[in-house]
Structure formats: structure tokens, C-alpha cells
Design a protein around this motif. Structure first.
Motif, PDB file in Angstrom:
ATOM      1  N   ASN A   1     -10.252 -10.113  23.557  1.00  0.00           N
ATOM      2  CA  ASN A   1     -10.283  -9.982  22.104  1.00  0.00           C
ATOM      3  C   ASN A   1     -11.709 -10.061  21.576  1.00  0.00           C
ATOM      4  OD1 ASN A   1      -7.525  -9.672  21.663  1.00  0.00           O
ATOM      5  ND2 ASN A   1      -7.169 -11.868  21.678  1.00  0.00           N
TER       6      ASN A   1
ATOM      7  N   ASN B   1     -14.395 -14.365  17.066  1.00  0.00           N
ATOM      8  CA  ASN B   1     -13.826 -14.824  15.801  1.00  0.00           C
ATOM      9  C   ASN B   1     -14.575 -14.242  14.605  1.00  0.00           C
ATOM     10  OD1 ASN B   1     -11.816 -16.300  17.019  1.00  0.00           O
ATOM     11  ND2 ASN B   1     -12.839 -18.280  16.791  1.00  0.00           N
TER      12      ASN B   1
ATOM     13  N   ILE C   1     -13.372 -10.680  14.104  1.00  0.00           N
ATOM     14  CA  ILE C   1     -12.010 -10.670  13.575  1.00  0.00           C
ATOM     15  C   ILE C   1     -12.009 -11.086  12.106  1.00  0.00           C
ATOM     16  CG2 ILE C   1      -9.730 -11.735  13.732  1.00  0.00           C
ATOM     17  CD1 ILE C   1     -10.166 -11.889  16.792  1.00  0.00           C
ATOM     18  N   LYS C   2     -12.786 -12.104  11.765  1.00  0.00           N
ATOM     19  CA  LYS C   2     -12.872 -12.542  10.366  1.00  0.00           C
ATOM     20  C   LYS C   2     -13.385 -11.413   9.480  1.00  0.00           C
ATOM     21  CE  LYS C   2     -14.973 -15.858   7.238  1.00  0.00           C
ATOM     22  NZ  LYS C   2     -15.839 -17.044   7.091  1.00  0.00           N
TER      23      LYS C   2
ATOM     24  N   TRP D   1      -3.593  -4.318  16.629  1.00  0.00           N
ATOM     25  CA  TRP D   1      -3.399  -5.766  16.757  1.00  0.00           C
ATOM     26  C   TRP D   1      -1.969  -6.027  17.196  1.00  0.00           C
ATOM     27  CZ3 TRP D   1      -6.517  -9.425  13.376  1.00  0.00           C
ATOM     28  CH2 TRP D   1      -6.171 -10.762  13.609  1.00  0.00           C
TER      29      TRP D   1
ATOM     30  N   GLN E   1       1.364 -12.497  18.868  1.00  0.00           N
ATOM     31  CA  GLN E   1       1.320 -13.509  19.915  1.00  0.00           C
ATOM     32  C   GLN E   1       2.369 -13.212  20.990  1.00  0.00           C
ATOM     33  OE1 GLN E   1       1.213 -17.383  18.271  1.00  0.00           O
ATOM     34  NE2 GLN E   1       1.405 -18.415  20.236  1.00  0.00           N
TER      35      GLN E   1
ATOM     36  N   ILE F   1      -6.917  -6.158  19.485  1.00  0.00           N
ATOM     37  CA  ILE F   1      -6.642  -7.596  19.462  1.00  0.00           C
ATOM     38  C   ILE F   1      -5.221  -7.765  19.980  1.00  0.00           C
ATOM     39  CG2 ILE F   1      -6.430  -9.651  18.017  1.00  0.00           C
ATOM     40  CD1 ILE F   1      -8.342  -8.035  16.017  1.00  0.00           C
TER      41      ILE F   1
ATOM     42  N   LEU G   1      -2.304 -12.479  19.566  1.00  0.00           N
ATOM     43  CA  LEU G   1      -2.706 -13.367  18.471  1.00  0.00           C
ATOM     44  C   LEU G   1      -1.859 -13.070  17.240  1.00  0.00           C
ATOM     45  CD1 LEU G   1      -6.624 -13.352  18.491  1.00  0.00           C
ATOM     46  CD2 LEU G   1      -5.111 -15.208  19.190  1.00  0.00           C
TER      47      LEU G   1
ATOM     48  N   VAL H   1      -4.311 -16.444  12.518  1.00  0.00           N
ATOM     49  CA  VAL H   1      -5.749 -16.148  12.584  1.00  0.00           C
ATOM     50  C   VAL H   1      -6.313 -16.032  11.164  1.00  0.00           C
ATOM     51  CG1 VAL H   1      -7.457 -14.431  13.281  1.00  0.00           C
ATOM     52  CG2 VAL H   1      -5.630 -15.080  14.846  1.00  0.00           C
ATOM     53  N   HIS H   2      -5.603 -15.395  10.263  1.00  0.00           N
ATOM     54  CA  HIS H   2      -6.045 -15.281   8.877  1.00  0.00           C
ATOM     55  C   HIS H   2      -6.181 -16.669   8.247  1.00  0.00           C
ATOM     56  CE1 HIS H   2      -5.763 -14.534   4.532  1.00  0.00           C
ATOM     57  NE2 HIS H   2      -6.379 -13.404   4.818  1.00  0.00           N
TER      58      HIS H   2
ATOM     59  N   LEU I   1      -9.338 -18.384   9.971  1.00  0.00           N
ATOM     60  CA  LEU I   1     -10.665 -17.783   9.820  1.00  0.00           C
ATOM     61  C   LEU I   1     -11.026 -17.360   8.398  1.00  0.00           C
ATOM     62  CD1 LEU I   1     -10.841 -15.472  12.986  1.00  0.00           C
ATOM     63  CD2 LEU I   1     -11.747 -17.801  12.700  1.00  0.00           C
TER      64      LEU I   1
END
Length: 138
Positions: A5, A8, A11-12, A102, A105, A124, A127, A132-133, A136
């Protein structure tokens, strides 16, 4: 190459810049995880586009049978399908204007990952977008 992945920070940034999420496998059943996560993301301000041939509408949005039928621009393709379905979904994704794929999980498919990376996708896997949202972005 084993799937990996993005960082972070990457991804953010993509969650911060994204506005539209096409959700492949989004159920109209409020008890399903796909519905709950998509509803939460909708509450965070994202436009949710359901992609599921078995429903007409979810969360007040018209559903489409495939990614190729979505008439507007997509920022993130979020997938709620079993791993064996990912290669076919990846091939569809590569025909859209989106470059972010994406999977939720527990969902990983090396073949789909390799294919999409060759197509310059940000991939991604494994996850939860909602978690994650929350970690992050908020």
C-alpha cells in the motif's frame, strides 16, 4: 512483486482531494458492511456512486451495473467483492478515468494488483476506507 500500500501521507492526500467514490458491490441492505461504510463516507461529504447490477438505487444515488456505465468522473473505486472477482473489476477500472483502486479489509488479489500497477494505478488493498479516513483525515 508482493502488493504494497502507499504511505499514510499519500493515502491521506488522496482522501483529502477525492470527492467521488464508486463503490463496487454496494448493497442496499443497511445491515451490510458495504452500506454502512458507504453511508459513513457519504456523511463525511463524499459522493457515493453505487456499482451493483442487482440494485436500482442506494443511499439516494442511482446505481450502475458496471464501472463502465458510470457517466461521471470517479476519484476512488472502492471494492466490496471477494478476491476472485478483483481481476475482472481491475480490467473494468482500467477503462475508466479513475486511477485509484481500493479494496476493503480482508480483500487482496495479487493478479489484480500487478495488472493495475502496470496501468499506473494507486492500489490500496486490505484496508477499510472508513477506518483509514477516521485515523488520517479527521
Amino acid at each position: 512483486m508482493a502488493w504494497e500500500n502507499p504511505s499514510n501521507e499519500e493515502i491521506k492526500q488522496l482522501l483529502t482531494e477525492a470527492k467521488t467514490i464508486a463503490v463496487v458491490g454496494l448493497s442496499d441492505n443497511p445491515d451490510r458492511t458495504s452500506y454502512q461504510i458507504s453511508a459513513a463516507m457519504q456523511k463525511q461529504g463524499y459522493r457515493i456512486i453505487p456499482v451493483n447490477p442487482t440494485v436500482q438505487e442506494v443511499l439516494g444515488e442511482k446505481a450502475y451495473s458496471s464501472l463502465l456505465e458510470v457517466p461521471e468522473s470517479i476519484d476512488i473505486i472502492n471494492v466490496f467483492r471477494r478476491p476472485e472477482h478483483l481481476p475482472a473489476i481491475a480490467e473494468e477500472a482500467a477503462q475508466t478515468d479513475c486511477n485509484v483502486f481500493w479494496t476493503q479489509q480482508g480483500i487482496v488479489n495479487q493478479e489484480a494488483y500487478d495488472y493495475l500497477k502496470k496501468k499506473d494505478f494507486i492500489v490500496i488493498m486490505d484496508l477499510c476506507i472508513k477506518v483509514v479516513h477516521a485515523v488520517l483525515v479527521k
